[in-house]
Design a protein around this motif. Structure first.
Motif, mmCIF file in Angstrom:
data_model
loop_
_atom_site.group_PDB
_atom_site.id
_atom_site.type_symbol
_atom_site.label_atom_id
_atom_site.label_comp_id
_atom_site.label_asym_id
_atom_site.label_seq_id
_atom_site.Cartn_x
_atom_site.Cartn_y
_atom_site.Cartn_z
ATOM 1 N N GLY A 24 0.770 -1.230 0.170
ATOM 2 C CA GLY A 24 -0.066 0.028 0.198
ATOM 3 C C GLY A 24 0.978 1.271 -0.234
ATOM 4 N N ASN A 25 -0.043 2.574 0.405
ATOM 5 C CA ASN A 25 0.558 3.662 0.116
ATOM 6 C C ASN A 25 1.591 3.691 1.740
ATOM 7 O OD1 ASN A 25 1.499 6.141 0.034
ATOM 8 N ND2 ASN A 25 -0.455 7.393 -0.572
ATOM 9 N N PRO A 26 2.229 3.779 1.667
ATOM 10 C CA PRO A 26 3.347 4.538 2.513
ATOM 11 C C PRO A 26 3.136 5.857 3.808
ATOM 12 C CG PRO A 26 5.323 4.045 0.746
ATOM 13 C CD PRO A 26 3.841 4.095 0.381
ATOM 14 N N ARG A 30 -3.664 5.003 7.939
ATOM 15 C CA ARG A 30 -4.011 4.146 8.849
ATOM 16 C C ARG A 30 -3.061 2.496 8.439
ATOM 17 N NH1 ARG A 30 -9.966 2.208 7.203
ATOM 18 N NH2 ARG A 30 -10.195 1.046 8.647
ATOM 19 N N VAL A 31 -2.881 2.384 9.964
ATOM 20 C CA VAL A 31 -1.288 1.021 9.448
ATOM 21 C C VAL A 31 -2.062 0.173 9.896
ATOM 22 C CG1 VAL A 31 0.828 0.521 10.204
ATOM 23 C CG2 VAL A 31 0.610 3.046 9.344
ATOM 24 N N LEU A 32 -1.733 -1.201 9.367
ATOM 25 C CA LEU A 32 -2.058 -2.408 9.807
ATOM 26 C C LEU A 32 -0.690 -3.429 9.567
ATOM 27 C CD1 LEU A 32 -4.302 -4.683 10.334
ATOM 28 C CD2 LEU A 32 -4.135 -5.285 7.744
ATOM 29 N N ILE A 33 -0.229 -3.309 11.052
ATOM 30 C CA ILE A 33 0.845 -4.235 11.273
ATOM 31 C C ILE A 33 0.410 -6.103 11.724
ATOM 32 C CG2 ILE A 33 2.461 -5.154 12.659
ATOM 33 C CD1 ILE A 33 3.130 -2.304 13.857
ATOM 34 N N GLU A 54 -5.696 -1.335 -0.123
ATOM 35 C CA GLU A 54 -5.930 0.403 -0.973
ATOM 36 C C GLU A 54 -6.358 1.542 0.777
ATOM 37 O OE1 GLU A 54 -6.304 1.095 -3.738
ATOM 38 O OE2 GLU A 54 -4.968 -0.440 -4.382
ATOM 39 N N LYS A 55 -6.713 0.397 1.310
ATOM 40 C CA LYS A 55 -7.580 1.518 2.709
ATOM 41 C C LYS A 55 -6.230 1.491 3.459
ATOM 42 C CE LYS A 55 -12.459 0.414 1.902
ATOM 43 N NZ LYS A 55 -13.484 -0.122 2.489
ATOM 44 N N TYR A 56 -4.717 0.576 3.501
ATOM 45 C CA TYR A 56 -4.006 0.564 4.731
ATOM 46 C C TYR A 56 -2.864 0.752 4.243
ATOM 47 C CZ TYR A 56 -6.764 -0.855 8.199
ATOM 48 O OH TYR A 56 -7.926 -0.687 9.751
ATOM 49 N N ARG A 57 -1.328 1.027 4.970
ATOM 50 C CA ARG A 57 -0.534 0.424 4.665
ATOM 51 C C ARG A 57 0.199 -0.299 5.881
ATOM 52 N NH1 ARG A 57 4.845 4.370 7.383
ATOM 53 N NH2 ARG A 57 5.562 2.841 6.527
ATOM 54 N N VAL A 58 0.131 -1.923 5.432
ATOM 55 C CA VAL A 58 0.113 -2.802 6.040
ATOM 56 C C VAL A 58 1.474 -3.296 5.863
ATOM 57 C CG1 VAL A 58 -0.445 -5.122 5.523
ATOM 58 C CG2 VAL A 58 -1.958 -3.741 4.820
ATOM 59 N N ILE A 59 1.773 -3.709 7.548
ATOM 60 C CA ILE A 59 3.500 -4.070 7.268
ATOM 61 C C ILE A 59 3.680 -5.368 7.775
ATOM 62 C CG2 ILE A 59 5.382 -3.112 9.389
ATOM 63 C CD1 ILE A 59 4.349 -0.365 9.311
#
Length: 283
Positions: A24-26, A30-33, A54-59
């Motif tokens: 996703g967008n860095p 809105r971040v999801l770990i 699309e909804k989160y920056r996923v790490i």
């Protein structure tokens, strides 16, 4: 191709690198770990991350001793205290806030401890098939599984796929392509062109040195300090997350939603129904 990034973390005997991937967008606030289970890697969340990017920056990190992260010279350093510390380092170094968390098994326990801290940055917590209590019989069954696996080497990915179908049979019925995805992220290639398990077998040493009966896991006090809303995913045939544990969790935490799936420990988060259950709850 998924790109790995790294941060430096401290351990009792020096430093180590922890690898992670991002989706996703860095710049997304809105971040999801997503944190994997005991012998897995962050790549277990590829399907989920692709659906939510699309909804989160996923790490998705690889906990130390696994995947692309460093192995430790002293096996006694492996354990929840260091894993929690590493995740807090990741959160700090990436200057993260407004975090949602998905944790499978061990990753759920790490998230539970961080969510229980005062002024925790975790807004919403998804726990995949683990609870604050694991009875000795369940813990012994789980430990025996790893202690009896040996040090397998594989000639090709077909052999790896056969291995994971048996070792992770609790995952339930999966498509061939899903088993192949699990297989690719279970091993790494050796200099001889063969394959070996991606993780440091020393992460299991804690069970080798234990004497007598394994003590139960009891984190009820930690659970009672979690205030964020929780989604609990449960494999109906799980031997680690028992129905009586779920009932007690519900009695303590008023903001918990439970979803059951037809598998054992743990739902692998590859199927549409499992991914949609998480996406719907988060949104």
């Amino acid at each position: 191709m998924v790109k790995y990034e790294y941060i430096e973390c401290k351990n009792p005997n020096g430093q180590h690198r922890m690898a992670y991937t991002q989706w996703g967008n860095p710049e997304n606030k809105r971040v999801l770990i997503c944190v994997h289970g005991f012998s897995r890697t962050g790549r277990d969340f590829d399907y989920l991350a692709a659906a939510l990017q699309e909804k989160y920056r996923v790490i998705c990190p690889d906990i130390v001793g696994r995947g692309k992260s460093d192995w430790l010279s002293n096996s006694s350093d492996y354990g929840l205290p260091l894993y929690i510390s590493d995740m807090l380092t990741l959160i700090d170094k990436l200057n993260l806030s407004n975090i949602d968390w998905i944790g499978t098994s061990m990753g759920g326990l790490i998230g539970m401890f961080i969510a229980s801290q005062k002024n925790s940055l975790i807004n919403r917590l998804v726990i995949n098939d683990i609870g604050p209590e694991i009875v000795p019989e369940s813990l012994k069954r789980w430990a025996t599984k790893y202690l009896s696996q040996g040090k397998p080497n594989f000639e090709n990915l077909t052999q790896v796929t056969e291995y994971v179908r048996e070792f992770y049979s609790d995952y339930g019925t999966l498509a061939d392509i899903e088993w192949e995805h699990i297989a690719k992220n279970t091993v790494k290639k050796t200099s001889e062109g063969q394959y070996k398990l991606h993780y440091d077998l020393s992460i299991i040493d804690v069970f080798r040195v234990s004497k007598g009966e394994l003590k139960p896991v009891d984190f009820w006090q930690t659970w009672s300090s979690v205030s964020s809303p929780v989604l609990l995913l449960h494999g109906k045939e799980s031997y680690l997350l028992l129905p009586e544990t779920i009932k007690k969790m519900q009695s303590i935490h008023p903001q918990i939603t439970v979803k059951h799936f037809p598998c054992g420990h743990n739902p692998p988060l590859l199927s549409t129904d499992q991914i949609e259950a998480i996406a719907d709850w988060l949104n």
